[in-house]
Design a protein around this motif. Structure first.
Motif, PDB file in Angstrom:
ATOM      1  N   ALA A  40      64.031  21.402  24.896  1.00  0.00           N
ATOM      2  CA  ALA A  40      62.878  20.517  24.690  1.00  0.00           C
ATOM      3  C   ALA A  40      62.352  20.638  23.261  1.00  0.00           C
ATOM      4  O   ALA A  40      62.023  19.634  22.616  1.00  0.00           O
ATOM      5  CB  ALA A  40      61.784  20.848  25.695  1.00  0.00           C
ATOM      6  N   LEU A  41      62.271  21.871  22.747  1.00  0.00           N
ATOM      7  CA  LEU A  41      61.807  22.071  21.371  1.00  0.00           C
ATOM      8  C   LEU A  41      62.751  21.405  20.372  1.00  0.00           C
ATOM      9  O   LEU A  41      62.315  20.744  19.420  1.00  0.00           O
ATOM     10  CB  LEU A  41      61.699  23.563  21.068  1.00  0.00           C
ATOM     11  CG  LEU A  41      60.534  24.324  21.714  1.00  0.00           C
ATOM     12  CD1 LEU A  41      60.740  25.830  21.542  1.00  0.00           C
ATOM     13  CD2 LEU A  41      59.209  23.903  21.095  1.00  0.00           C
ATOM     14  N   LYS A  52      62.449  17.628  20.294  1.00  0.00           N
ATOM     15  CA  LYS A  52      61.300  17.202  19.498  1.00  0.00           C
ATOM     16  C   LYS A  52      61.601  17.322  18.008  1.00  0.00           C
ATOM     17  O   LYS A  52      61.227  16.457  17.212  1.00  0.00           O
ATOM     18  CB  LYS A  52      60.078  18.047  19.857  1.00  0.00           C
ATOM     19  CG  LYS A  52      59.504  17.788  21.238  1.00  0.00           C
ATOM     20  CD  LYS A  52      58.287  18.656  21.480  1.00  0.00           C
ATOM     21  CE  LYS A  52      57.702  18.434  22.873  1.00  0.00           C
ATOM     22  NZ  LYS A  52      56.532  19.319  23.119  1.00  0.00           N
ATOM     23  N   SER A  83      63.638  14.408  16.868  1.00  0.00           N
ATOM     24  CA  SER A  83      63.021  13.086  16.937  1.00  0.00           C
ATOM     25  C   SER A  83      61.864  12.898  15.946  1.00  0.00           C
ATOM     26  O   SER A  83      61.535  11.768  15.591  1.00  0.00           O
ATOM     27  CB  SER A  83      62.502  12.822  18.351  1.00  0.00           C
ATOM     28  OG  SER A  83      61.495  13.760  18.712  1.00  0.00           O
ATOM     29  N   THR A  84      61.244  13.991  15.484  1.00  0.00           N
ATOM     30  CA  THR A  84      60.100  13.840  14.599  1.00  0.00           C
ATOM     31  C   THR A  84      60.534  13.358  13.221  1.00  0.00           C
ATOM     32  O   THR A  84      61.644  13.646  12.754  1.00  0.00           O
ATOM     33  CB  THR A  84      59.331  15.165  14.468  1.00  0.00           C
ATOM     34  OG1 THR A  84      58.186  14.952  13.619  1.00  0.00           O
ATOM     35  CG2 THR A  84      60.191  16.242  13.841  1.00  0.00           C
ATOM     36  N   GLU A 111      57.297  19.719  10.665  1.00  0.00           N
ATOM     37  CA  GLU A 111      57.222  19.883  12.124  1.00  0.00           C
ATOM     38  C   GLU A 111      58.587  20.217  12.707  1.00  0.00           C
ATOM     39  O   GLU A 111      58.713  21.072  13.590  1.00  0.00           O
ATOM     40  CB  GLU A 111      56.678  18.607  12.764  1.00  0.00           C
ATOM     41  CG  GLU A 111      56.520  18.717  14.283  1.00  0.00           C
ATOM     42  CD  GLU A 111      56.048  17.426  14.922  1.00  0.00           C
ATOM     43  OE1 GLU A 111      55.698  17.466  16.107  1.00  0.00           O
ATOM     44  OE2 GLU A 111      56.047  16.384  14.238  1.00  0.00           O
ATOM     45  N   LEU A 143      59.415  23.654  14.808  1.00  0.00           N
ATOM     46  CA  LEU A 143      59.933  23.605  16.173  1.00  0.00           C
ATOM     47  C   LEU A 143      61.269  24.345  16.278  1.00  0.00           C
ATOM     48  O   LEU A 143      61.531  25.060  17.256  1.00  0.00           O
ATOM     49  CB  LEU A 143      60.100  22.149  16.611  1.00  0.00           C
ATOM     50  CG  LEU A 143      58.809  21.356  16.845  1.00  0.00           C
ATOM     51  CD1 LEU A 143      59.111  19.868  16.917  1.00  0.00           C
ATOM     52  CD2 LEU A 143      58.123  21.829  18.124  1.00  0.00           C
TER      53      LEU A 143
END
Length: 410
Positions: free
Chosen positions: A184-185, A188, A191-192, A197, A201
């Motif tokens: 999940a991390l 993210k 996708s950011t 960020e 992550l």
């Protein structure tokens, strides 16, 4: 008329040679077949069974299903690589020895199933599925046979079907939940659109994986049968060397060793199972992030009037790999310190020594490939892209010098 096996052998020898006209004549002979009503089907059966037998001979020589599918896709293309996957399914169908679960799992990932009836009807069915005529199908099958027949032995990372089972490192309890959090991390991070960020992550994901590895090391009961194992990761073109460097950096951060086989398009990573999980997850995610960062760097360069070059891209990716590796190692060191190094370091040292011993056994002739920086602007941009988020170090410190290089299989 010659028999089917002789026709296949003659076609294989011709395709592996340098006489193009001879190769075409031998393929024409395959088209004619052995004569009679079932001559074409006899050729098809002999060709496919020869392909399946040759795949079977590669199994004890280190080749796993995913490895064969990878190299076939790389050299033959996705369509014709399906013939090698079908040969793997036929090989599995005919096995009588015990088959490890991981082997069947790889076959499922490749969707390697026996979808045809008799082997003498396989090539006709494959032609229909791919929209190919018979001559194209015969050429593809002979090319696939030539490929697998010429593959060299590689390191045996896990006991193949029929070999005595070896011990496996035990994973720490709750591993699946932790891996879900890591995925999940990383999702993210991919996708950011904010580099800081993404790197924060990714650092958190590395910290979780490092803690998981530490728990596994402390909970594992001593067992002489437990040995490090390995995985192979794609390092195909373009920028294969930069990808190999990224594998090496991620492997080092997770107490693994990596060796690049540039001619075969993969890097072999050796380590304990929990550490290998981390390397696979992180490398896959970081490759996506590195590519996105490189594309952003290209855009910034165009705005400033610079021209995109291969040297810029490769230097960018090399710098990105080195700096991200530095941050991953910092996260691992922080997790080790938090766990209490006094009781942990002897355990980790023993595990690292076992991995190095495994490396020396499987790859006694490795050499090092020197890292060359071809574009200073690409190097600076790649370092900056991986350095926008700090993991506790002082911002703005100078870039560290290039160290060593990629370890390469001889």
């Amino acid at each position: 008329m010659p028999d089917a096996e002789e026709l296949v052998s003659d076609a294989l020898a011709a395709v592996r040679g340098t006489d193009v006209r001879l190769a075409e004549r031998q393929l024409d002979r395959l088209m004619i077949g052995t004569g009679g009503a079932d001559g074409a089907r006899a050729v098809d059966a002999a060709l496919f069974r020869r392909l399946a037998r040759t795949v079977g001979r590669l199994v004890p020589r280190g080749w796993q299903p995913v490895d064969l599918a990878r190299v076939a896709t790389r050299r033959l293309g996705p369509r014709d690589a399906g013939l090698v996957v079908d040969a793997l399914a036929a090989h599995r169908r005919d096995l009588t020895d015990p088959v490890p679960d991981w082997w069947d799992e790889q076959l499922r990932e490749l969707d390697a199933t026996v979808w045809w009836g008799a082997d003498d009807r396989h090539l006709a069915g494959w032609s229909a599925r791919t929209g190919s005529d018979r001559f194209t199908a015969l050429r593809a099958a002979v090319d696939a046979l030539a490929l697998v027949d010429g593959l060299p032995p590689i390191a045996v990372l896990r006991p193949p079907p029929g070999a005595p089972a070896a011990g496996a490192t035990r994973a720490a309890p709750g591993g699946s939940r932790m891996l879900d959090r890591v995925r999940a991390l990383l999702a993210k991070a991919e996708s950011t659109t904010f580099p800081a960020e993404a790197e924060a992550l990714t650092a958190k994901a590395q910290e979780l994986m490092a803690r998981h590895s530490i728990e596994a090391a402390l909970l594992a009961a001593p067992d002489p049968a437990d040995v490090p194992t390995g995985v192979r990761l794609d390092t195909d073109s373009p920028y294969a060397g930069a990808k190999a460097l990224l594998v090496q950096e991620v492997a080092a951060a997770n107490r693994c060793e990596a060796v690049w086989s540039d001619d075969l398009g993969f890097s072999t990573v050796l380590g304990w199972s929990t550490d290998l999980e981390a390397v696979e997850l992180l490398y896959t995610s970081l490759l996506v992030q590195a590519t996105a960062a490189m594309l952003r760097g290209r855009g910034e360069r165009r705005q400033s009037g610079g021209r995109r070059t291969r040297g810029y891209d490769e230097s960018f990716l090399n710098a990105f790999a080195l700096r991200v590796g530095e941050r991953l190692r910092a996260a691992t060191d922080a997790a080790t310190e938090a766990a209490g190094p006094d009781r942990l370091l002897p355990v980790l040292a023993a595990r690292s020594a076992a991995v190095r011993e495994r490396l020396d056994t499987l790859f006694p002739g490795v050499t090092r490939a020197r890292l060359t920086v071809r574009d200073a602007e690409g190097w600076t941009s790649g370092t900056a892209a991986a350095d926008r988020a700090s993991l506790g170090a002082t911002p703005g410190r100078p870039a560290r010098p290039v160290r060593g290089g990629r370890r390469r299989d001889r």
